[in-house]
Design an enzyme around this catalytic site. Structure first.
Site, PDB file in Angstrom:
ATOM      1  N   PRO A 285      45.020  50.659  37.067  1.00 10.03           N
ATOM      2  CA  PRO A 285      45.785  49.365  37.731  1.00 10.03           C
ATOM      3  C   PRO A 285      47.265  49.135  37.076  1.00 10.03           C
ATOM      4  CG  PRO A 285      43.510  48.906  37.193  1.00 10.03           C
ATOM      5  CD  PRO A 285      43.623  50.040  36.547  1.00 10.03           C
TER       6      PRO A 285
ATOM      7  N   GLY B  46      44.781  42.630  41.238  1.00  9.31           N
ATOM      8  CA  GLY B  46      44.453  43.820  40.617  1.00  9.31           C
ATOM      9  C   GLY B  46      45.672  44.342  39.846  1.00  9.31           C
ATOM     10  N   CYS B  47      46.425  45.147  40.431  1.00  9.28           N
ATOM     11  CA  CYS B  47      47.395  45.951  39.839  1.00  9.28           C
ATOM     12  C   CYS B  47      48.706  44.935  39.472  1.00  9.28           C
ATOM     13  CB  CYS B  47      48.012  47.028  40.659  1.00  9.28           C
ATOM     14  SG  CYS B  47      46.636  48.139  40.946  1.00  9.28           S
ATOM     15  N   VAL B  48      49.056  43.921  40.353  1.00  9.09           N
ATOM     16  CA  VAL B  48      50.003  43.265  39.824  1.00  9.09           C
ATOM     17  C   VAL B  48      49.673  42.315  38.524  1.00  9.09           C
ATOM     18  CG1 VAL B  48      51.493  40.798  40.398  1.00  9.09           C
ATOM     19  CG2 VAL B  48      50.864  42.695  42.191  1.00  9.09           C
TER      20      VAL B  48
ATOM     21  N   GLY C  47      49.717  44.469  35.596  1.00  7.12           N
ATOM     22  CA  GLY C  47      51.190  44.781  35.161  1.00  7.12           C
ATOM     23  C   GLY C  47      51.748  43.569  34.539  1.00  7.12           C
TER      24      GLY C  47
END
Length: 222
Positions: A132, A161-163, A166
């Site tokens: 992710p 998820g990935c946002v 991050g």
């Protein structure tokens, strides 16, 4: 635990309306990190794994990316793909195995390809990630150090998820972290707004994209 019947959107709006909330703010140099603007997640006309929140999302991302380049600040694009046998997907690739499954995004496939609406220039940094966070086992950290970046702008999907991953990793590494509202997307407004709320309360400044545009326009050209 509070249970007041409010929707995730209503809670987000209440949090954003609090003028006393302290911000991390901008530093001196930022990087734009555009996460997974690939067909598997953006082409709602093609794939059921795709999603859209603001129809102008990619337009806004192109705008802030162009401004960052003009100011001599780095622009990074990530996308996801896996080996033919999915051996590099780890446990994340074990829950399902259908044509739409994560681990079945293969290199050089249409699902791996960036959305053609993205304006990716030769000087941008582009890499494939497998988990992710854009920081996990990628060159992102060393690139940010080299460019003397202290502020990370995170766009893309999914918000939950990935946002989110991050943003948490960005803050954990000591970066001022900003998520422009119009520049991220998710499958359902509940996930989207619940995670924007949590990011705003803990890990990032959740701001209108115009705030990022205004800051960049106020910087000298490279």
């Amino acid at each position: 635990m509070v249970s007041d019947g409010k929707t995730a959107r209503q809670i987000f709006e209440d949090v954003m309306a609090n003028p006393a909330r302290t911000k991390f703010g901008f530093g001196e140099r930022l990087a734009i990190v555009n996460i997974d603007f690939q067909n598997a997640y953006t082409r709602i006309d093609r794939y059921k794994t795709a999603y859209e929140t603001d129809p102008r999302q990619i337009e806004y991302v192109n705008t802030i990316s162009a401004l960052a380049r003009k100011k001599g600040m780095p622009v990074i694009w990530t996308h996801v793909a896996y080996a033919d046998d999915a051996s590099d997907a780890g446990v994340w690739g074990t829950r399902t195995d259908t044509p739409d499954s994560l681990q079945n995004i293969k290199y050089d496939s249409d699902r791996h390809a960036f959305d053609e609406r993205c304006e990716i220039l030769p000087g941008d940094t582009v890499y494939t990630k497998r988990m992710p966070s854009p920081f996990f086992e990628t060159p992102l950290q060393s690139l940010l150090v080299w460019h003397k970046v202290d502020t990370v702008i995170i766009t893309g999907g999914s918000t939950s998820g990935c946002v989110r991953a991050g943003a948490v990793d960005s803050l954990s590494r000591g970066y001022r972290t900003i998520v422009p509202i119009e520049c991220c997307a998710d499958k359902h407004e509940s996930y989207h707004f619940a995670n924007l709320t949590d990011l705003q309360l803990k890990y990032a400044d959740v701001e209108p994209v115009q705030t990022v545009i205004d800051w960049l326009e106020g910087r000298p050209d490279a």
